[in-house]
Design an enzyme around this catalytic site. Structure first.
Site, PDB file in Angstrom:
ATOM      1  N   SER A  40     -10.779   2.293  -6.047  1.00  0.00           N
ATOM      2  CA  SER A  40     -10.298   1.549  -4.834  1.00  0.00           C
ATOM      3  C   SER A  40     -11.518   0.812  -4.310  1.00  0.00           C
ATOM      4  CB  SER A  40      -9.790   2.237  -3.574  1.00  0.00           C
ATOM      5  OG  SER A  40      -9.358   1.494  -2.623  1.00  0.00           O
ATOM      6  N   TYR A  75     -10.425   9.146   2.139  1.00  0.00           N
ATOM      7  CA  TYR A  75      -9.880   8.467   1.173  1.00  0.00           C
ATOM      8  C   TYR A  75     -11.085   7.614   0.562  1.00  0.00           C
ATOM      9  CZ  TYR A  75      -6.967   5.240  -1.960  1.00  0.00           C
ATOM     10  OH  TYR A  75      -6.427   4.382  -2.764  1.00  0.00           O
TER      11      TYR A  75
END
Length: 251
Positions: A146, A160
């Site tokens: 990501s 995250y």
């Protein structure tokens, strides 16, 4: 005249029932891959993806598996091999984020689950892929990271982001480790992508609201991320390994 079916690549896509995972399965089917996909809960979504893969002319098997569980990972690879043939490619797409919010407010159970799926799950899948690919001297792994790994995602999900930074480190290190064995390891780092993940985090309009802060002024589409994954698995990327390919609209 021979009627033997040409041998197709067999690619395992974790979290392949929806979003980027589902788009990747269909994209790979169109490129000639047979596909094994894992899912945790939504069997109906998994079967819809499988039907789309088959409609594209490829074989597909769905396996309920929690990639944070070693036994599930082993069963996933075993079923894929038994039903489709030796696994030649792995897409580590399964991931969770938990609700949006500051780290100070995050529950420990959420932090543990994020690390278990995003880091431990990827490690377990990569380990098993290395075990089955190394004897054949060929294979390709793509980790779905990501853009959060470098942006940090303050106020949204620092935990995250940290898990995806670990995935980037895994990609670079494993590429160097497995390169001599003929196995390529890369990652795709999507930016904000228009999937139902945002609704699961409690912010269904998040992708659209983020558009003004993206240089291309829009969120990504799952198909755009899938295209990058498919390229990294393809012969066109035969000299590409240890790379984190950012597909984030300029962020």
């Amino acid at each position: 005249m021979s009627t033997t079916r040409p041998v197709s690549p067999v690619t395992l896509v974790t979290g392949g029932s929806r979003g980027i995972g589902a788009a990747t399965c269909v994209r790979l089917a169109g490129a000639g891959h047979d596909v094994a996909l894992s899912y945790v809960r939504d069997a109906e979504a998994a079967e819809r993806t499988a039907e789309a893969v088959r409609a594209a002319g490829a074989r597909c098997v769905t396996v309920r598996a929690d990639t944070a569980e070693e036994a599930d990972v082993d069963r996933l690879f075993d079923v894929a091999a038994e039903r489709l043939g030796p696994v030649t490619g792995l897409v580590n797409n399964a991931g969770v984020s938990g609700p949006l919010g500051r780290l100070a407010d995050a529950d420990t159970d959420v932090l543990r689950r994020v690390l278990d799926v995003n880091v431990l799950g990827a490690l377990l899948c990569c380990r098993r892929a290395a075990q089955v690919m190394t004897p054949r001297g060929t294979g390709a792994i793509v980790n779905v990271s990501s853009a959060a790994a470098t942006l940090g995602s303050p106020g949204d999900y620092v935990h995250y982001a940290a898990s995806k930074a670990a995935l980037d480190a895994l990609t670079v290190g494993l590429a160097k480790e497995l390169g001599p064995d003929g196995i390529r390891v890369n990652a795709v780092a999507p930016g904000i992508t228009d999937t139902d993940m945002h609704a699961a985090m409690g912010a269904p309009d998040r992708a659209a609201q983020a558009a003004p802060g993206i240089p291309l002024r829009r969120p990504g589409a799952p198909d755009e991320i899938a295209a990058a994954i498919a390229w990294l698995l393809s012969p066109d990327a035969s000299y590409t390994t240890g790379t984190v390919l950012r597909v984030a609209g300029g962020r």
